[in-house]
Enzyme design. Structure first.
Site, short mmCIF file in Angstrom:
data_model
loop_
_atom_site.label_atom_id
_atom_site.label_comp_id
_atom_site.label_asym_id
_atom_site.label_seq_id
_atom_site.Cartn_x
_atom_site.Cartn_y
_atom_site.Cartn_z
N CYS A 114 -19.53 -6.89 30.80
CA CYS A 114 -18.45 -7.15 29.84
C CYS A 114 -17.18 -6.37 30.16
CB CYS A 114 -18.92 -6.86 28.42
SG CYS A 114 -20.25 -7.95 27.90
N HIS A 250 -12.17 -6.36 24.35
CA HIS A 250 -13.32 -7.22 24.63
C HIS A 250 -13.82 -7.75 23.29
CE1 HIS A 250 -17.06 -8.77 25.90
NE2 HIS A 250 -17.80 -7.77 25.46
N ASN A 280 -19.12 -13.66 22.21
CA ASN A 280 -18.95 -12.70 23.32
C ASN A 280 -19.08 -13.46 24.64
OD1 ASN A 280 -19.17 -10.72 25.26
ND2 ASN A 280 -20.60 -9.44 24.09
C1 LIG Z 1 -26.41 -7.06 17.30
C2 LIG Z 1 -25.75 -6.62 16.01
C3 LIG Z 1 -24.85 -7.69 15.47
C4 LIG Z 1 -26.86 -6.36 14.99
O1 LIG Z 1 -26.32 -5.84 13.81
P1 LIG Z 1 -26.94 -4.53 13.16
O2 LIG Z 1 -26.22 -4.34 11.89
O3 LIG Z 1 -26.89 -3.44 14.17
O4 LIG Z 1 -28.39 -5.00 12.86
P2 LIG Z 1 -29.77 -4.40 13.44
O5 LIG Z 1 -29.86 -4.62 14.91
O6 LIG Z 1 -29.90 -3.00 12.94
O7 LIG Z 1 -30.78 -5.35 12.73
C5 LIG Z 1 -30.85 -5.43 11.32
C6 LIG Z 1 -31.85 -6.50 10.95
O8 LIG Z 1 -31.28 -7.79 11.21
C7 LIG Z 1 -32.21 -8.58 11.92
N1 LIG Z 1 -31.53 -9.55 12.74
C8 LIG Z 1 -31.14 -9.45 14.02
N2 LIG Z 1 -30.55 -10.58 14.42
C9 LIG Z 1 -30.53 -11.41 13.36
C10 LIG Z 1 -30.07 -12.71 13.14
N3 LIG Z 1 -29.43 -13.43 14.10
N4 LIG Z 1 -30.22 -13.26 11.93
C11 LIG Z 1 -30.82 -12.59 10.94
N5 LIG Z 1 -31.31 -11.35 11.07
C12 LIG Z 1 -31.16 -10.75 12.28
C13 LIG Z 1 -33.00 -7.58 12.73
O9 LIG Z 1 -34.23 -8.12 13.12
C14 LIG Z 1 -33.13 -6.44 11.74
O10 LIG Z 1 -34.19 -6.74 10.89
P3 LIG Z 1 -35.21 -5.59 10.41
O11 LIG Z 1 -34.35 -4.59 9.68
O12 LIG Z 1 -36.14 -6.35 9.55
O13 LIG Z 1 -35.79 -5.05 11.68
C15 LIG Z 1 -24.97 -5.31 16.22
O14 LIG Z 1 -25.83 -4.26 16.47
C16 LIG Z 1 -24.01 -5.43 17.35
O15 LIG Z 1 -23.14 -6.26 17.35
N6 LIG Z 1 -24.14 -4.53 18.32
C17 LIG Z 1 -23.26 -4.52 19.45
C18 LIG Z 1 -23.72 -5.57 20.35
C19 LIG Z 1 -22.67 -5.97 21.27
O16 LIG Z 1 -21.60 -6.33 20.88
N7 LIG Z 1 -23.03 -5.92 22.53
C20 LIG Z 1 -22.26 -6.38 23.56
C21 LIG Z 1 -21.37 -5.32 24.01
S1 LIG Z 1 -20.75 -5.90 25.49
#
Ligand SMILES: CC(C)(COP(=O)(O)OP(=O)(O)OC[C@H]1O[C@@H](n2cnc3c(N)ncnc32)[C@H](O)[C@@H]1OP(=O)(O)O)[C@@H](O)C(=O)NCCC(=O)NCCS
Length: 323
Positions: A114, A250, A280
């Site tokens: 990325c 990004h 993304n």
């Molecule tokens: C991935 C992202 C959106 C998840 O959001 P978050 O608030 O961190 O959520 P978590 O990963 O802690 O997960 C919370 C819950 O949502 C659930 N969950 C994950 N994806 C889900 C979806 N698409 N729909 C519903 N629930 C979902 C998880 O399983 C978790 O459930 P649990 O608490 O029962 O285990 C977030 O972490 C994020 O954007 N991170 C950066 C990722 C990124 O941008 N990466 C690329 C950089 S180049």
């Protein structure tokens, strides 16, 4: 001699197929509301089955060449930032070179996931400043839909396909921060964080891989490292946050974008945001946002633009440029 690499043309291409969040509700335990509120994403584009990264890249390149009023043979080099090249080799860049009918110069890929477009801009800038090229076509292009695990709701709803391209051209400046063109770059990586974001397969391991991510861990690093790299690049350019007209980050997650702007002390009306429409798109996200930002009338000649990105590696960095 105060040579600068100046943007003289820009364009982008998005595949025709638009996939709204609601489409995932049929196959995954997820909702439009969850995806919107956690990521800011509302829809993304997916490439057609027979459409490859170099196809997207070529269309974006043609738009950038047209915008600059150039033909392919007016360009000395092509740098493509991608982690999803059509084939293991040759590079996507040489495929684009052939598709454009370009019979001179040289072409190669840069792979920093990325952060790829920031690395590619830095590379193209170095080619121009060292005199190895006068005009470079810099492209970010990806088909991340090809490395999604469609059963993993925590990753497959976040990514999309697309391409953006720009022309960088060597011009003489005055050696001041008022010059047009790239004013400073900051690049970083730390391979100890490999397990936070990677594809669990590849040629040398003789497996077909899918993207794996510890989203909340990546999130933790992102805001801190992005604000820091942007500040470092600004300081290197002899500029301050108050000089910034546009942050073009990004586009991974609106919460990362907002958190970074806040940490830098910048209002969101100085940030170009496209994540809602593209998801993304990895190395394509910054050139896509630059191109859309320009066509919306946000980015204008003379504006100070800061791009910043982080991704697998971890690899991260920022480029400060005057449009
Ligand atoms: C991935 C992202 C959106 C998840 O959001 P978050 O608030 O961190 O959520 P978590 O990963 O802690 O997960 C919370 C819950 O949502 C659930 N969950 C994950 N994806 C889900 C979806 N698409 N729909 C519903 N629930 C979902 C998880 O399983 C978790 O459930 P649990 O608490 O029962 O285990 C977030 O972490 C994020 O954007 N991170 C950066 C990722 C990124 O941008 N990466 C690329 C950089 S180049």
């Amino acid at each position: 001699m105060n040579r600068r690499a100046v943007v003289t043309g820009i364009g982008h291409y998005l595949p025709e197929r638009v996939v709204p969040n609601s489409e995932f509700e049929a196959t995954l335990d997820t909702t439009d509301e969850w995806i919107r509120s956690r990521s800011g994403i509302e829809r993304r584009h997916f490439a057609a089955e027979n459409e490859t990264t170099s196809d997207l890249a070529t269309k974006a390149a043609l738009a950038a060449l047209k915008d600059a009023g150039l033909e392919a043979d007016d360009v000395d080099a092509i740098v493509v930032a991608t982690s999803t090249a059509d084939l293991t080799f040759p590079s996507a860049a040489t495929m684009v070179q052939a598709s454009l009918g370009m019979t001179r110069g040289f072409a190669f890929d840069v792979q920093a996931v990325c952060a790829g477009f920031v690395y590619a801009l830095s590379t193209a800038n170095a080619l121009i400043l060292s005199g190895q090229a006068s005009r470079v076509l810099v492209i970010g292009a990806e088909t991340f839909s090809r490395i999604m695990d469609w059963t993993d709701r925590s990753t497959c709803v976040l990514f999309g396909d697309g391409a953006g391209a720009l022309i960088l051209e060597g011009q003489e400046g005055k050696g001041t921060p008022q010059d047009r063109g790239i004013l400073a770059v900051d690049l970083n990586s730390d391979g100890r964080y490999k397990d936070l974001l990677y594809v669990d397969g590849g040629v040398s391991t003789q497996t077909t891989g899918y993207l794996r991510m510890q989203g909340n861990q990546v999130f933790r690093h992102a805001v801190e490292k992005l604000a820091q790299t942007a500040d470092t690049a600004l300081a290197r350019a002899g500029l301050e946050t108050s000089d910034v007209d546009w942050i073009v980050p990004h586009q991974a997650n609106i919460r990362i974008i907002k958190g970074t702007a806040k940490k830098m002390g910048l209002d969101m009306d100085k940030v170009v945001v496209t994540v809602q429409d593209h998801g993304n798109t990895s190395a394509a996200s910054i050139p896509l946002a630059l191109s859309v930002g320009k066509s919306r009338g946000q980015i204008k000649p003379g504006d100070l633009v800061v791009t910043e990105a982080i991704g697998g590696g971890l690899a991260w960095g920022a480029v400060v440029l005057r449009w």
